[in-house]
Design a protein around this motif. Sequence first.
Motif, PDB file in Angstrom:
ATOM      1  N   ILE A 122     -33.767  87.745 -54.166  1.00  0.00           N
ATOM      2  CA  ILE A 122     -32.946  87.488 -55.363  1.00  0.00           C
ATOM      3  C   ILE A 122     -31.708  86.628 -55.063  1.00  0.00           C
ATOM      4  O   ILE A 122     -31.326  85.809 -55.905  1.00  0.00           O
ATOM      5  CB  ILE A 122     -32.582  88.807 -56.102  1.00  0.00           C
ATOM      6  N   ILE A 147     -43.292  83.226 -60.207  1.00  0.00           N
ATOM      7  CA  ILE A 147     -42.667  84.510 -60.540  1.00  0.00           C
ATOM      8  C   ILE A 147     -42.929  84.869 -61.994  1.00  0.00           C
ATOM      9  O   ILE A 147     -43.340  85.993 -62.305  1.00  0.00           O
ATOM     10  CB  ILE A 147     -41.161  84.468 -60.219  1.00  0.00           C
ATOM     11  N   LEU A 151     -45.263  88.103 -62.984  1.00  0.00           N
ATOM     12  CA  LEU A 151     -44.764  89.157 -63.870  1.00  0.00           C
ATOM     13  C   LEU A 151     -45.563  89.188 -65.173  1.00  0.00           C
ATOM     14  O   LEU A 151     -45.910  90.257 -65.675  1.00  0.00           O
ATOM     15  CB  LEU A 151     -43.271  88.963 -64.151  1.00  0.00           C
TER      16      LEU A 151
ATOM     17  N   ALA B  64     -39.549  86.873 -66.374  1.00  0.00           N
ATOM     18  CA  ALA B  64     -38.760  86.562 -65.179  1.00  0.00           C
ATOM     19  C   ALA B  64     -37.272  86.840 -65.426  1.00  0.00           C
ATOM     20  O   ALA B  64     -36.587  87.428 -64.591  1.00  0.00           O
ATOM     21  CB  ALA B  64     -38.976  85.106 -64.771  1.00  0.00           C
ATOM     22  N   HIS B  67     -36.578  90.585 -65.633  1.00  0.00           N
ATOM     23  CA  HIS B  67     -36.605  91.196 -64.315  1.00  0.00           C
ATOM     24  C   HIS B  67     -35.346  90.877 -63.527  1.00  0.00           C
ATOM     25  O   HIS B  67     -34.678  91.758 -63.005  1.00  0.00           O
ATOM     26  CB  HIS B  67     -37.833  90.749 -63.525  1.00  0.00           C
ATOM     27  N   ASP B  68     -35.030  89.556 -63.470  1.00  0.00           N
ATOM     28  CA  ASP B  68     -33.939  89.126 -62.591  1.00  0.00           C
ATOM     29  C   ASP B  68     -32.568  89.529 -63.109  1.00  0.00           C
ATOM     30  O   ASP B  68     -31.668  89.822 -62.322  1.00  0.00           O
ATOM     31  CB  ASP B  68     -33.978  87.601 -62.413  1.00  0.00           C
ATOM     32  N   LEU B  69     -32.395  89.515 -64.433  1.00  0.00           N
ATOM     33  CA  LEU B  69     -31.053  89.725 -64.974  1.00  0.00           C
ATOM     34  C   LEU B  69     -30.861  91.089 -65.632  1.00  0.00           C
ATOM     35  O   LEU B  69     -29.746  91.441 -66.008  1.00  0.00           O
ATOM     36  CB  LEU B  69     -30.708  88.612 -65.980  1.00  0.00           C
ATOM     37  N   LEU B  71     -33.604  94.244 -65.174  1.00  0.00           N
ATOM     38  CA  LEU B  71     -34.186  95.337 -64.387  1.00  0.00           C
ATOM     39  C   LEU B  71     -33.541  95.454 -63.008  1.00  0.00           C
ATOM     40  O   LEU B  71     -33.113  96.537 -62.597  1.00  0.00           O
ATOM     41  CB  LEU B  71     -35.699  95.134 -64.254  1.00  0.00           C
ATOM     42  N   LEU B  72     -33.476  94.318 -62.299  1.00  0.00           N
ATOM     43  CA  LEU B  72     -32.937  94.374 -60.938  1.00  0.00           C
ATOM     44  C   LEU B  72     -31.474  94.820 -60.908  1.00  0.00           C
ATOM     45  O   LEU B  72     -31.133  95.743 -60.155  1.00  0.00           O
ATOM     46  CB  LEU B  72     -33.144  93.022 -60.249  1.00  0.00           C
ATOM     47  N   TYR B  75     -31.354  98.697 -61.573  1.00  0.00           N
ATOM     48  CA  TYR B  75     -31.674  99.636 -60.492  1.00  0.00           C
ATOM     49  C   TYR B  75     -30.743  99.464 -59.298  1.00  0.00           C
ATOM     50  O   TYR B  75     -30.438 100.439 -58.605  1.00  0.00           O
ATOM     51  CB  TYR B  75     -33.171  99.657 -60.145  1.00  0.00           C
TER      52      TYR B  75
END
Lengths: 447, 175
Positions: A122, A147, A151, B64, B67-69, B71-72, B75
Amino acid sequence: MPERRPTRSLPETLRTLRALRTPADPGFWRSPVRGARFTAVLGVVLLVGLTLLFVTGLLSYAAYNPDLNPVNDKTPGKGWLGFYLFSWPTGPHWLYRLTQGLHVTVGIVLVPVLLAKLWSVIPRLFALPPARSVGHALERLSLLLLIGGALFQFVTGLLNIQLDYLFPGSFYTLHFYGAWVFLAGFVTHTVLKTPQAVRVLRQGIPRGEGGTRRGESGTPRGESGPPRRGTDTLAAPDPLPATLSRRGALAMVGAGSLLLLITSAGRSFDGPLRRIALLTPRGGTDPGPGPNAFQVNKTASAVRITPADTGENWRLTVRGPAGELRFSRAELLAMEQHSAELPIACVEGWSTSDQRWRGVRLADLAALAGYPDRPPGVFVESLQRGGSFRKAALRDNQVRDGRSLLALEVNGAPLSPDHGYPARIIVPAAPGVLNTKWVETLTFGEL
Amino acid sequence: MSTRAVPPPSIPPRRSRFSPRRRYGEGPLHLVLLVATFCLAGYAGVRLLDGDTVGVLLWFAGSAVLHDLVLLPVYAGADRALRAALGPRTALVNFVRVPAFLSGLLLLIWFPLIARRTERRYEAAAGTTPDVYFGNWLLITGVLFALSALWLLVRALRSRTGRRSETKVRPSAPH
């Protein structure tokens, strides 16, 4: 020592402001777990796993025999993307059960690996400058395919097996074309990054500038870390104290995969194994006791089959060069009966163990229809009033297989309404939906 | 191999400032690969986008972005909150982190099933009810935390017996 409340001078304030890190600053990312080796291990697992998913996915499309008849094809506009299609074989009889079970179960099991891999890289998403060159910009754009594609495929797949059709269109279309878009990014990323991953796994930390100068084309030179030092540009430059080792983090990801495997894999078997599969569609229980107590793809009531449709007045119509023939269930039962032990295997990844089916061979019905030897394919129509695959086409090799039946009984009892009473198709190695239930018409001939 | 054994720097061949390679920044194989990538992605992409174009684009890029902005960071933030809550007792982190991760993973993947979002469709298809999965998820979560607690207990008991034998050797040790 007495504490002194500090009064902030201007330079101090500036220093504090500078210490406020943004995600573009490598120092913002402080997990001690990130590192080239961690990423490389996950990358190799995904390389193997995602390749398996892609191949079994293509096989699943081929298993529908989409080039046989439009009713079998949910992506008729595929063009060259169907270049690999072939006649789906009828043996081994567990072929589709295996390939599709692997496709879905491995997909589920890979979720934690995919998430960990994305987590490990990331910081690269926010790296500045966004692109060092035209080539680098193109490569980053291809990562969106990779990606976004991965997903997209995982989310549509997981939603589909839970029957939550939120996605914008037909699952078959989205998942098939999405797979090809994903593949484009996947192959490129694999070619560009595998040499790096192999080097990291063999020799440890990448050697920065010096290690990659030997003209291995495509290998980014030294990435963005400080040059000359043998740097691991994925590792945090300013890590927090470790609460979990890299090995421990890999073990945690592995534990996630193992837990998913244990709670899912049993959906491909009847009995005690299914009962272990506590958290997965079609897991946990078999539907009731008795000879018909195995998984159902769609119930009779769901497709509005009534007892009147399947009662005394039901007749099977068989068409061919010999004309149009009609048979009652009693007349079919009076013909020569054959047995076959075959599973039901669904595109959603669940399957049953082998069931003992009994009925009339499709080849025998083809002979009555006017094809005494080397019968052609057959077009099958169901009584069902709704739902996809109300009609399906079977290829000649499927009709000719002695285990391909118009089944009237299963496990020693008449078919239950949910399993297709009065008569259903059962063909070895075919996807579940091609085993048409509540059959009304069979038309033998060129399709 | 010692890191000090750096080979003498080879002199890169002189290139014009405006050579295509310099502007592209990568080798020719890189370019060929990426052109092939975008050709294939374009060929499949027009078919993927045929229909609900905006919807598919939103799903593709949105997955994407989410997820990146979302979910990640969520957590990662939960993990930071856990570490902050435990303070200096860092040895306890993994006894909460691991079962919480496993339980959260199951919830993330099977949310539609656990939340009974498709109860009627599921019953119409399978003839069985998906009611059991919420309970099963709670059960699995409970077992995971119980196992973690048991492990912690065993470890604590073991270290205490270890310490007691230590105090027997040195009875005057201050507490």
